[in-house]
Design a protein around this motif. Structure first.
Motif, mmCIF file in Angstrom:
data_model
loop_
_atom_site.group_PDB
_atom_site.id
_atom_site.type_symbol
_atom_site.label_atom_id
_atom_site.label_comp_id
_atom_site.label_asym_id
_atom_site.label_seq_id
_atom_site.Cartn_x
_atom_site.Cartn_y
_atom_site.Cartn_z
ATOM 1 N N LEU A 51 0.783 -0.956 0.278
ATOM 2 C CA LEU A 51 -0.151 -0.074 -0.062
ATOM 3 C C LEU A 51 0.717 1.098 -0.217
ATOM 4 O O LEU A 51 0.306 1.995 -1.115
ATOM 5 N N SER A 52 2.221 1.637 0.694
ATOM 6 C CA SER A 52 2.669 2.632 1.233
ATOM 7 C C SER A 52 4.083 2.272 -0.123
ATOM 8 O O SER A 52 4.607 3.505 0.240
ATOM 9 N N TYR A 53 4.606 1.567 -0.421
ATOM 10 C CA TYR A 53 5.557 1.826 -1.120
ATOM 11 C C TYR A 53 5.909 2.983 -2.455
ATOM 12 O O TYR A 53 6.552 3.751 -2.692
ATOM 13 N N GLU A 54 5.306 2.689 -3.247
ATOM 14 C CA GLU A 54 4.891 4.019 -4.111
ATOM 15 C C GLU A 54 5.084 5.162 -3.633
ATOM 16 O O GLU A 54 5.010 6.328 -4.324
ATOM 17 N N ARG A 55 3.776 5.695 -2.813
ATOM 18 C CA ARG A 55 3.461 6.539 -2.322
ATOM 19 C C ARG A 55 4.540 7.791 -1.157
ATOM 20 O O ARG A 55 4.578 8.121 -1.814
ATOM 21 N N LEU A 56 5.129 6.403 -0.533
ATOM 22 C CA LEU A 56 6.042 6.952 0.483
ATOM 23 C C LEU A 56 7.502 7.221 -1.296
ATOM 24 O O LEU A 56 8.573 8.425 -1.286
ATOM 25 N N VAL A 57 8.059 6.752 -1.937
ATOM 26 C CA VAL A 57 9.056 6.390 -3.185
ATOM 27 C C VAL A 57 8.587 8.078 -3.612
ATOM 28 O O VAL A 57 9.773 9.056 -4.219
ATOM 29 N N ALA A 58 6.961 8.758 -4.332
ATOM 30 C CA ALA A 58 6.949 9.663 -5.101
ATOM 31 C C ALA A 58 6.757 10.983 -3.726
ATOM 32 O O ALA A 58 7.278 12.004 -3.463
ATOM 33 N N GLY A 59 7.342 10.714 -2.381
ATOM 34 C CA GLY A 59 7.326 11.748 -1.499
ATOM 35 C C GLY A 59 6.342 12.005 -0.361
ATOM 36 O O GLY A 59 7.043 13.323 -0.094
ATOM 37 N N GLU A 60 5.308 11.347 -0.203
ATOM 38 C CA GLU A 60 4.079 11.541 0.885
ATOM 39 C C GLU A 60 4.838 11.561 2.324
ATOM 40 O O GLU A 60 5.062 10.715 2.163
ATOM 41 N N HIS A 61 3.895 12.383 2.886
ATOM 42 C CA HIS A 61 4.396 11.834 4.123
ATOM 43 C C HIS A 61 3.004 11.261 4.160
ATOM 44 O O HIS A 61 1.938 10.676 4.477
ATOM 45 N N LEU A 62 3.796 10.013 5.385
ATOM 46 C CA LEU A 62 2.586 8.729 6.250
ATOM 47 C C LEU A 62 2.587 8.561 7.688
ATOM 48 O O LEU A 62 3.631 8.215 7.816
ATOM 49 N N LEU A 63 1.047 7.923 7.826
ATOM 50 C CA LEU A 63 0.919 7.691 9.140
ATOM 51 C C LEU A 63 0.638 6.320 9.087
ATOM 52 O O LEU A 63 -0.833 5.427 8.161
#
Ligand code: ATP
Length: 512
Positions: A51-63
């Motif tokens: 769920l998170s990999y691509e969003r984090l590689v794109a630079g999003e902040h996530l909890l």
């Protein structure tokens, strides 16, 4: 680095089947990193990772909110290292609530950075019992720290040498850090109440927890406006979420629920004073799946030390289970309980019964004065039940190992590596000798991963329902074991409270 992506307020629904391999993700980790993961049997992402990999590689902040043992560590570290690998100097700062978890995170990061495919392989650890090596902390690609120790170092202004070291470190962090990881975030920002009385820092006068102090210092002084922040925990309540949002000004929440499914996934954003929320307002409890829960009532007088009674019951239960599987066992001593000597005393008493047992703090930080200072009764007990080496290796240090540790305490360069090595050796010993019991104070359990743990014993009522879930979550972790069970040994009154907590979770608690 690509420009940071502004947090979005949108619900993500995972209708499609997730990619089945890390290599199939967009912007996958480099082949050398994939090969390292495969050596550990990791090829397909867990739900939270997918769920998170691509969003984090794109630079999003996530909890990230996902059940215990679901791979949140890799979910945070891998994409952040991937994203920052291109700029060699980019630093990652990882904050951990306990030194045990800090050592584990440093170990994980050092493994991922092996070979240099994800950037310079230098990791520095700053935690209680690990002397601060300012040079190393300044030069490392990834720094793992416990907030009080980092605060103490940054705020320490008295001796000139220390002050200039602190300034250099503060400048180095402010200039170099491009990504911040807050692991077990609900334990990192618990409110000052839990922290009072331990240490005092100037940030506390402003009502801030040391972790908040470090984050604010970083955000204020950083020359980069795009520090990416990732936080994670298996337990998140609204107040923690609010605190994190406030701290980070914007923080989507991503949740993967269930073992193999993506039943809930949503984001929460607070940006520029506007608040968009599309996540359920009620508390969502993620109970680790596939674990059998057992209760064992103890008749003990809660006004006296209940160690002898608890150890006798534990001895009986453990011997009856020996040989049922080849997994390892952990014993957690609840902070609320009447076992006054804590983990150290329980481990001694178990050895007194002829069981192989060691206190986690002894295994990771042998000779640490902290463990002995906090547990004066343990010392008396140790005289009655002197520690002896365990079969097949020295879980407890002999005089030579202890001397080496003392030496490493004085030689900072070697100190953090030796903690990581001791962690690996503890893991190897637990895999090799399933009857072994490792005993820890419940406070040290957050995020703790020891291989092949199939059984968790809890002595006394955990501090609260979340704490019970974290204790349970030391077993049944990824990769899944065929068997996972938790046995809580407590008074009938305490067990009633536990049943009350669990009543809404849909798990059955069976009496032994
Ligand atoms: N994709 C994967 N495939 C197989 N094993 C994995 C994968 N990702 C992580 N693991 C392993 O799963 C175990 C648990 O991972 P991790 O410690 O990150 O869990 P966690 O979600 O942080 O748990 P906690 O909430 O207790 O901190 C580790 O041994 C890790 O190496």
């Amino acid at each position: 680095l690509s420009p940071p992506v502004r947090p979005r307020a949108a619900t993500i629904r995972m209708d499609a089947t997730p990619p089945c391999l890390f290599s199939q993700l967009a912007d996958p980790p480099p082949p050398e990193a994939l090969a390292l993961l495969e050596r550990r049997g990791i090829a397909a992402p867990t739900p939270i990772q997918a769920l998170s990999y691509e969003r984090l590689v794109a630079g999003e902040h996530l909890l990230l909110h996902a059940e215990t043992g679901s791979g949140k560590t890799l979910a945070m570290l891998l994409p952040l290292l991937r994203r920052t690998a291109a700029c060699g100097g980019a630093k990652l700062l990882v904050l951990s609530p306990t030194r045990e978890l800090a050592a584990q995170l440093a170990d994980e990061a050092a493994y991922l950075l092996r070979g240099g495919a994800l950037g310079p392989p230098s990791v520095a650890l700053l935690a209680a019992g690990v002397p601060a090596d300012v040079e190393k902390l300044c030069g490392a690609r990834l720094v793992v720290a416990t907030p009080p120790e980092l605060c103490a170092l940054l705020a320490d202004g008295t001796p000139t040498e220390a002050a200039s070291g602190s300034r250099r470190l503060a400048d180095g962090l402010a200039a170099g850090v491009r990504a911040l990881v807050l692991d077990e975030v609900d334990a990192l920002v618990p409110g000052l109440k839990e922290f009072r009385g331990k240490r005092h820092f100037k940030w506390m006068d402003k009502g801030m927890h040391p972790a908040e102090g470090v984050v604010k210092m970083l955000m204020r002084r950083s020359t980069h406006s795009d520090i990416q922040v990732v936080a994670a925990s298996a337990t998140l309540d609204r107040s923690t979420r609010r605190k994190v949002e406030k701290l980070l000004r914007a923080s989507p929440v991503l949740r993967a629920a269930g073992r193999d499914s993506f039943s809930v996934a949503s984001t929460l954003t607070t940006a520029g004073g506007a608040r968009t929320e599309d996540m359920p307002t009620e508390r969502v409890t993620l109970v680790p799946e596939g674990i059998a829960h057992f209760l064992c009532p103890l008749s003990i007088d809660t006004t006296t030390d209940g160690t002898a009674a608890a150890v006798a019951a534990l001895d009986k239960i453990h011997r009856a289970r020996e040989g049922e599987d080849d997994g390892a066992s952990l014993v957690f001593v609840s902070s609320r309980s009447t076992y006054l000597g804590g983990a150290h005393a329980i481990a001694s008493a178990l050895r007194g019964k002829g069981l192989e047992a060691a206190a986690l703090s002894d295994a990771l930080w042998p000779g640490s004065t902290r463990a002995v200072k906090r547990q004066p009764r343990a010392k008396q007990r140790q005289e009655r039940f002197p520690p002896r080496p365990l079969g097949g290796g020295a879980l407890l240090p002999g005089p030579t190992a202890s001397a080496q540790v003392q030496q490493s305490m004085q030689s900072p360069a070697a100190a953090d590596e030796s903690v990581m090595e001791r962690r690996q050796s503890l893991n190897a010993q637990m895999r090799g000798s399933p009857s072994k019991l490792v005993v820890a104070d419940a406070a040290a359990t957050r995020g703790l991963h020891l291989d092949a743990v199939t059984r968790v014993y809890i002595l006394g009522l955990p501090a609260n329902a979340d704490s019970y879930l974290h204790l349970c979550g030391r077993t049944g972790r990824w990769p899944r074991t065929s068997r996972a069970e938790v046995v809580t040994l407590a008074t009938s009154g305490e067990l009633r409270t536990l049943k009350g907590w669990a009543s809404g979770w849909g798990v059955s608690l069976e009496a032994l």
